[in-house]
Motif scaffolding. Structure first.
Motif, PDB file in Angstrom:
ATOM      1  N   PHE A   1     -28.592 -93.115  26.122  1.00 45.84           N
ATOM      2  CA  PHE A   1     -29.231 -94.117  26.802  1.00 45.84           C
ATOM      3  C   PHE A   1     -30.481 -93.883  27.158  1.00 45.84           C
ATOM      4  CE2 PHE A   1     -24.459 -94.912  26.299  1.00 45.84           C
ATOM      5  CZ  PHE A   1     -24.429 -96.254  25.808  1.00 45.84           C
ATOM      6  N   LYS A   2     -31.242 -94.944  27.542  1.00 49.26           N
ATOM      7  CA  LYS A   2     -32.697 -94.722  27.970  1.00 49.26           C
ATOM      8  C   LYS A   2     -32.550 -94.628  29.666  1.00 49.26           C
ATOM      9  CE  LYS A   2     -37.132 -94.586  27.936  1.00 49.26           C
ATOM     10  NZ  LYS A   2     -37.940 -93.601  27.154  1.00 49.26           N
ATOM     11  N   THR A   3     -31.839 -95.357  30.269  1.00 54.37           N
ATOM     12  CA  THR A   3     -31.664 -95.021  31.638  1.00 54.37           C
ATOM     13  C   THR A   3     -30.140 -94.976  32.336  1.00 54.37           C
ATOM     14  OG1 THR A   3     -31.090 -97.433  31.807  1.00 54.37           O
ATOM     15  CG2 THR A   3     -33.369 -97.068  31.749  1.00 54.37           C
ATOM     16  N   PRO A   4     -30.192 -94.436  33.250  1.00 52.45           N
ATOM     17  CA  PRO A   4     -28.652 -94.143  33.993  1.00 52.45           C
ATOM     18  C   PRO A   4     -27.749 -95.565  34.099  1.00 52.45           C
ATOM     19  CG  PRO A   4     -30.334 -92.858  35.126  1.00 52.45           C
ATOM     20  CD  PRO A   4     -30.974 -93.592  34.059  1.00 52.45           C
ATOM     21  N   GLU A   5     -28.521 -96.554  34.357  1.00 50.21           N
ATOM     22  CA  GLU A   5     -27.789 -97.862  34.560  1.00 50.21           C
ATOM     23  C   GLU A   5     -27.265 -98.328  33.232  1.00 50.21           C
ATOM     24  OE1 GLU A   5     -26.261-101.222  35.804  1.00 50.21           O
ATOM     25  OE2 GLU A   5     -27.231 -99.290  37.152  1.00 50.21           O
ATOM     26  N   GLU A   6     -27.988 -98.047  32.372  1.00 46.04           N
ATOM     27  CA  GLU A   6     -27.328 -98.284  31.037  1.00 46.04           C
ATOM     28  C   GLU A   6     -26.046 -97.451  30.472  1.00 46.04           C
ATOM     29  OE1 GLU A   6     -30.903 -99.978  27.923  1.00 46.04           O
ATOM     30  OE2 GLU A   6     -30.841 -97.883  28.362  1.00 46.04           O
ATOM     31  N   ALA A   7     -26.139 -96.391  30.850  1.00 43.96           N
ATOM     32  CA  ALA A   7     -25.123 -95.299  30.684  1.00 43.96           C
ATOM     33  C   ALA A   7     -23.769 -95.682  31.615  1.00 43.96           C
ATOM     34  CB  ALA A   7     -25.674 -93.867  31.036  1.00 43.96           C
ATOM     35  N   ARG A   8     -23.975 -96.310  32.871  1.00 47.01           N
ATOM     36  CA  ARG A   8     -22.994 -96.736  33.663  1.00 47.01           C
ATOM     37  C   ARG A   8     -22.269 -97.701  33.148  1.00 47.01           C
ATOM     38  NH1 ARG A   8     -26.355 -94.676  37.963  1.00 47.01           N
ATOM     39  NH2 ARG A   8     -27.695 -96.712  37.967  1.00 47.01           N
ATOM     40  N   ARG A   9     -23.279 -98.772  32.760  1.00 46.00           N
ATOM     41  CA  ARG A   9     -22.748-100.196  31.983  1.00 46.00           C
ATOM     42  C   ARG A   9     -21.891 -99.631  30.842  1.00 46.00           C
ATOM     43  NH1 ARG A   9     -26.921-104.154  30.181  1.00 46.00           N
ATOM     44  NH2 ARG A   9     -25.130-105.332  29.692  1.00 46.00           N
ATOM     45  N   ALA A  10     -22.202 -98.654  29.921  1.00 52.47           N
ATOM     46  CA  ALA A  10     -21.373 -98.284  28.721  1.00 52.47           C
ATOM     47  C   ALA A  10     -20.308 -97.831  29.145  1.00 52.47           C
ATOM     48  CB  ALA A  10     -22.020 -97.447  28.133  1.00 52.47           C
ATOM     49  N   ILE A  11     -20.172 -96.902  30.409  1.00 48.82           N
ATOM     50  CA  ILE A  11     -18.848 -96.461  30.864  1.00 48.82           C
ATOM     51  C   ILE A  11     -18.072 -97.393  31.459  1.00 48.82           C
ATOM     52  CG2 ILE A  11     -17.730 -94.934  32.634  1.00 48.82           C
ATOM     53  CD1 ILE A  11     -20.349 -93.328  32.502  1.00 48.82           C
ATOM     54  N   GLN A  12     -18.416 -98.448  32.002  1.00 50.67           N
ATOM     55  CA  GLN A  12     -17.698 -99.648  32.626  1.00 50.67           C
ATOM     56  C   GLN A  12     -17.079-100.504  31.438  1.00 50.67           C
ATOM     57  OE1 GLN A  12     -20.315-101.668  34.761  1.00 50.67           O
ATOM     58  NE2 GLN A  12     -20.450-100.257  36.725  1.00 50.67           N
ATOM     59  N   ILE A  13     -17.945-100.676  30.261  1.00 50.53           N
ATOM     60  CA  ILE A  13     -17.251-101.506  29.120  1.00 50.53           C
ATOM     61  C   ILE A  13     -16.158-100.619  28.331  1.00 50.53           C
ATOM     62  CG2 ILE A  13     -17.978-102.388  27.158  1.00 50.53           C
ATOM     63  CD1 ILE A  13     -20.818-103.011  28.183  1.00 50.53           C
ATOM     64  N   LEU A  14     -16.745 -99.500  28.249  1.00 54.29           N
ATOM     65  CA  LEU A  14     -15.556 -98.665  27.586  1.00 54.29           C
ATOM     66  C   LEU A  14     -14.209 -98.270  28.342  1.00 54.29           C
ATOM     67  CD1 LEU A  14     -17.983 -96.345  25.394  1.00 54.29           C
ATOM     68  CD2 LEU A  14     -16.868 -98.372  24.624  1.00 54.29           C
TER      69      LEU A  14
ATOM     70  N   ALA B   1     -22.759-103.031  21.674  1.00 57.43           N
ATOM     71  CA  ALA B   1     -23.858-104.119  21.046  1.00 57.43           C
ATOM     72  C   ALA B   1     -24.027-105.383  21.501  1.00 57.43           C
ATOM     73  CB  ALA B   1     -24.115-103.850  19.458  1.00 57.43           C
ATOM     74  N   GLU B   2     -22.573-105.812  21.652  1.00 63.89           N
ATOM     75  CA  GLU B   2     -22.541-107.197  22.098  1.00 63.89           C
ATOM     76  C   GLU B   2     -22.804-107.467  23.657  1.00 63.89           C
ATOM     77  OE1 GLU B   2     -18.457-107.766  21.447  1.00 63.89           O
ATOM     78  OE2 GLU B   2     -18.712-108.399  19.410  1.00 63.89           O
ATOM     79  N   ALA B   3     -22.890-106.400  24.331  1.00 64.46           N
ATOM     80  CA  ALA B   3     -23.326-106.343  25.656  1.00 64.46           C
ATOM     81  C   ALA B   3     -24.814-106.292  25.937  1.00 64.46           C
ATOM     82  CB  ALA B   3     -22.672-105.128  26.650  1.00 64.46           C
TER      83      ALA B   3
ATOM     84  N   LEU C   1     -16.771 -98.213  15.094  1.00 66.23           N
ATOM     85  CA  LEU C   1     -17.240 -99.479  15.265  1.00 66.23           C
ATOM     86  C   LEU C   1     -16.589-100.057  16.453  1.00 66.23           C
ATOM     87  CD1 LEU C   1     -18.578-102.161  14.116  1.00 66.23           C
ATOM     88  CD2 LEU C   1     -16.617-102.531  12.810  1.00 66.23           C
ATOM     89  N   ALA C   2     -15.378 -99.593  16.692  1.00 67.32           N
ATOM     90  CA  ALA C   2     -14.585-100.001  17.939  1.00 67.32           C
ATOM     91  C   ALA C   2     -15.378 -99.808  19.324  1.00 67.32           C
ATOM     92  CB  ALA C   2     -13.018 -99.416  17.989  1.00 67.32           C
ATOM     93  N   VAL C   3     -16.220 -98.459  19.143  1.00 70.14           N
ATOM     94  CA  VAL C   3     -16.942 -98.148  20.337  1.00 70.14           C
ATOM     95  C   VAL C   3     -18.289 -98.918  20.074  1.00 70.14           C
ATOM     96  CG1 VAL C   3     -18.097 -96.140  21.602  1.00 70.14           C
ATOM     97  CG2 VAL C   3     -15.901 -95.900  20.513  1.00 70.14           C
TER      98      VAL C   3
END
Length: 382
Positions: A359-372, A333-335, A326-328
């Motif tokens: 993730f569907k796109t590289p951009e979504e993956a990059r955003r996930a990396i930044q958030i985490l 999800a909030e983003a 859940l912590a991940v």
């Protein structure tokens, strides 16, 4: 397409219906199934019209596309029923009716489909999607996303005649692959049907020397992964086995030849004697097997050749504690990030697991990396 008729309203048919409903498309959905399934489809608002299997003359009327989604032998029976409809019913149809299916084997189905009279136009198909769950209760409008969907038109069929099928495949997010039915069954025998037989055989032959002491409970992930599909139901696989027996047997024999080579390579090994390794352990042949296996595995993920490879994946190390998943997932999800696939790659007590997120796109993956990364996770792009 104004009306689509889905014959056999199980997981995949209801998932198609759910995707259409979710998008609010102006398409009437006609469900053909058993009384209990039809009642549940009505309650879940997954269809607009409801017919029993035996009402063939009724559910054929005014439809644009018929998609046969029942087990293979039932598909063959339905095709036979369609071919025997009275001529006055067929003559009353004012337009062509595209008939397709989602059966896991294609040669026998396509043979039967080509015998359909006008106004039917048959094109076989097979989506490489599904789940161990089989009923409409588990419908998933995204189940076809990024999956291959094989299309097997008879020789001489114009693409225009099956354009509604291609549009449907594109709509649900799958990738259409036009394939001769013989090539389909030969390929599926190796990448799907033979692995199922191997998995079932492996799980069925756990020796008594382990079972008598319940030692099978010590199986690691390798054995569990290799036998996961041994839990598959027999009813579906009966139909696959009897309609693609020849190619599946050929694939099994080819694997048996490979196993014989591996056994021979093992037999040549020089074992440790009195704690001293042999100067030449004769492992060259076994090394060749492993290297060929490395190459074969790598070939499955060649860039641009595997539909699933278009997902952008990241790995996240987890702590072995309550709420770790859940912590991940919660901050993602909030983003507004949609995780398309998820896998817990290592699970051992008191050892951190590794979470694989797609993730569907590289951009979504990059955003996930930044958030985490802000949350002190050591996230890596896979």
């Amino acid at each position: 397409m104004e009306r689509i008729t889905l014959v056999g309203f199980g997981l995949l048919a209801s998932s198609v219906a759910s995707a259409i409903k979710q998008a609010n498309l102006p398409v009437k959905i006609r469900a053909v199934s058993s009384p209990s399934t039809l009642e549940r489809a009505r309650q879940m608002n997954l269809a607009d019209e409801f017919f029993g299997y035996d009402q063939t003359a009724e559910w054929v009327k005014d439809t644009d596309v018929i998609l046969l989604c029942s087990p293979i032998l039932h598909i063959l029976k339905t095709l036979d029923d369609l071919s025997k409809l009275p001529s006055e019913i067929l003559q009353a149809c004012s337009k062509k009716i595209l008939v397709s299916d989602i059966g896991s084997t294609k040669v026998e189905i396509c043979k039967a489909g080509t015998k359909l009279p006008a106004p039917f136009v048959f094109v076989g198909s097979h989506p490489m999607a599904g789940s161990e769950k089989r009923t409409l209760e588990y419908n998933d409008p995204s189940i076809f996303e990024n999956a291959y969907w094989f299309v097997c038109p008879p020789d001489g069929t114009k693409e225009e005649d099956y354009k509604p099928l291609l549009q449907l495949i594109d709509f649900v997010g799958a990738h259409s692959v036009v394939f001769p039915p013989e090539h389909h069954d030969r390929t599926m025998a190796w990448v799907s049907h033979m692995p199922q037989m191997l998995s079932s055989t492996l799980a069925a032959n756990i020796p008594e020397r382990l079972l008598n002491y319940n030692y099978q409970h010590y199986a690691g992930r390798a054995f569990r992964d290799m036998t996961r599909i041994a839990a598959s139901g027999w009813n579906m696989w009966h139909d696959i086995a009897v309609t693609n027996r020849g190619e599946t047997v050929r694939a099994l024999r080819e694997v048996r030849e490979g196993l014989d080579e591996t056994i021979a390579a093992m037999d040549r090994l020089q074992v440790v004697n009195e704690g001293k390794p042999a100067e030449n352990d004769c492992s060259e042949n076994l090394e060749k097997v492993f290297k060929a296996g490395n190459d074969g595995r790598a070939s499955l993920f060649a860039p641009g050749r595997n539909a699933a490879s278009s997902f952008s994946e990241v790995t996240v190390p987890l702590k072995d504690q309550p709420g770790a998943l859940l912590a991940v997932l919660k901050p993602l999800a909030e983003a507004g990030l949609n995780v398309r696939d998820i896998e817990l790659m290592k699970v051992r007590e008191n050892v951190a697991g590794t979470l694989l997120l797609a993730f569907k796109t590289p951009e979504e993956a990059r955003r996930a990396i930044q958030i985490l990364a802000v949350l002190d996770y050591d996230v890596k792009d896979r």
